[in-house]
Design an enzyme around this catalytic site. Structure first.
Site, short mmCIF file in Angstrom:
data_model
loop_
_atom_site.label_atom_id
_atom_site.label_comp_id
_atom_site.label_asym_id
_atom_site.label_seq_id
_atom_site.Cartn_x
_atom_site.Cartn_y
_atom_site.Cartn_z
N GLY A 26 1.80 6.80 -1.81
CA GLY A 26 0.89 6.99 -3.08
C GLY A 26 -0.29 7.87 -2.85
O GLY A 26 -0.58 8.07 -1.87
N CYS A 27 -0.43 8.72 -3.82
CA CYS A 27 -1.31 9.78 -3.70
C CYS A 27 -2.03 9.80 -5.24
O CYS A 27 -1.56 9.29 -6.19
CB CYS A 27 -0.68 11.27 -3.41
SG CYS A 27 0.57 11.22 -2.24
#
Length: 495
Positions: A2-3
């Protein structure tokens, strides 16, 4: 992983710079332990072998130095450089993990022996001289070798920012960020309109893999209701709905992805749309959030940091807040999450000499509790406090210090949040003052060669020393507060 990414065109920033920022987040129940370093030409491989796949490739013999924020401890294997700035002031961020749909995956399966996030900066950043050239180099590698995952990658120079999204295992599209706009990207495909006429013509704002139109037609990926488009009509299409064709349409996007974009766009464009209530134009679960928007005012470094540290503050979804019913708190995945590993913003300033044009702002650990620290990038080494991240927890480095602060402050948020805000502001004040001082000193002294590197490294060290002092002070404050609020506390001191 996740970014979140934000890209800001030069006419949308407070000083005419281009901004490109992305946080790298660890996978669930894990930490990616990060550091900030410079890769010198002698340390760059000439023959590259991936760790997570069987991919290997010869690399040119003339790499440039570049900064990066790689894994400090090789748990998952590979470098995972995450991006930085090279010696000719070109930046790259890699990658934003994105999603696609079964039709795309079936038409162009992932290449299990291709490249992935762990490889991309090493393969591209030391060899490119413009943002456009970055798209071209990575695009060629993707078409030849493929990728084993779905990713999006940003490229930046003093004038342009380009955003590339992989489509299946070997295909890709890329779009230039408008100068007066910003782009927000969570972990899903974002480009919402694509111009095939430009991509196969002037390539002013659009590029793509060489057989993209044939790929779309052959596998029936066009989702338009306007007409039954064939190859010729696609060639003349200037507004292809690429998000509908290539993107995901999953329920999980509405808790994991779209809320993050909603939060940032709501903050930067509060009056452009209705964001809340039954008459909202867009909600946290909207699939049609704009890929790019013109902000209501020019964007600062601090606003990027605030939004990229966001946990839905001032909304009913704030896990720490008192707005709305309890069941809404923590409903959506925040940007500023416990598993943030590093947030990096590359700033390329058109009004400064090329020797000192670039700054890389770095924050390590959970972004809701850390500070943004700027470093000049025309250097040969980075401060130990940011470079010496170890596998063992230690207050001798910025990464673990911020991890410890976040873990304590989270449990005592109301008591500690003021300390954290004061800390973040103190570092920000010093950052801007030191940049002004260093810029002025450069103009006066005009150092060059090795003297220039030492001059900038000295400024970076001063910034690091100040940050370490303030971080240690914050840890003292948070530790004392948390200790005084322990469950086994008792007010009476003596018998």
């Amino acid at each position: 992983m996740g970014c979140t990414t934000i890209l800001v065109g030069k006419n949308a920033t407070y000083d005419g710079s281009t901004f490109m920022a992305r946080d790298d987040d660890s996978g669930s129940d894990d930490f990616n332990i990060k550091k900030f370093e410079v890769v010198m030409p002698e340390d760059q491989p000439r023959h590259y072998k991936s760790v997570l796949s069987k991919f290997e490739m010869d690399l040119p013999d003339d790499p440039m130095p570049y900064t990066e924020t790689p894994d400090a401890v090789q748990k998952a294997g590979g470098i995972w450089g995450q991006g930085g700035i090279n010696a000719v002031n070109v930046a790259m961020t890699a990658t934003e993990t994105i999603t696609t749909n079964p039709a795309v995956q079936g038409a162009d399966p992932l290449a299990l022996d291709g490249i992935g996030e762990e490889d991309m900066p090493t393969l591209v950043l030391p060899y490119i001289h413009s943002a456009r050239e970055g798209v071209e180099r990575l695009g060629a590698i993707l078409e030849k070798y493929g990728t084993y995952e779905f990713n999006a990658i940003g490229f930046q120079d003093v004038n342009d920012i380009w955003w590339l999204e992989t489509i299946g295992g070997h295909h890709w599209i890329a779009k230039r960020v408008p100068d007066d706009c910003y782009v927000v990207m969570p972990n899903q495909m974002g480009i919402d309109s694509f111009d095939f006429v430009d991509a196969f013509g002037e390539q002013k704002d659009h590029m793509c893999s060489s057989d993209m139109i044939e790929f779309v037609e052959k596998y029936h990926l066009d989702r338009t209701m306007d007409e039954d488009r064939d190859y010729d009509s696609l060639k003349n299409c200037t507004d292809f709905d690429s998000r509908a064709a290539f993107g995901s349409h999953d329920d999980s996007d509405h808790t994991y992805n779209t809320p993050r974009a909603w939060f940032i766009e709501r903050y930067l464009n509060p009056n452009t749309f209705i964001w809340d209530g039954p008459d909202a134009d867009f909600t946290p679960m909207s699939d049609d959030l704009p890929w790019c928007l013109q902000p209501e005012h020019k964007i600062t470094i601090e606003e990027v940091k605030y939004t990229m540290s966001g946990y839905y503050q001032n909304t009913q979804y704030d896990p720490y807040g008192g707005y709305g019913p309890d069941e809404w708190r923590g409903k959506f995945r925040p940007i500023g999450i416990n598993r943030n590993s590093v947030l990096s913003l590359t700033q390329i300033r058109p009004y400064m000499p090329k020797e000192i044009q670039c700054l890389q702002w770095v924050a390590l650990g959970s972004c809701a509790f850390n500070a943004f620290v700027p470093f000049y990038t025309n250097i040969e080494t980075t401060p130990e406090y940011f470079q010496n991240t170890t596998a063992k927890v230690s207050t001798d480095n910025f990464y673990w210090s911020n991890r410890l602060i976040a873990a304590m402050a989270d449990a005592h948020f109301q008591s500690c949040s003021n300390f954290v805000e004061q800390y973040q502001n103190a570092v920000a004040y010093k950052a801007h003052a030191l940049i002004h001082e260093t810029d002025a000193a450069y103009e006066e002294k005009k150092p060059s060669g090795a003297d220039l590197h030492r001059f900038l490294e000295k400024a970076n060290q001063e910034m690091s020393d100040f940050t370490q002092e303030k971080t240690d002070k914050l840890m003292d404050q948070v530790l004392f507060t948390a200790s005084m609020e322990m469950k086994n506390k008792y007010a009476r001191s003596d018998a």
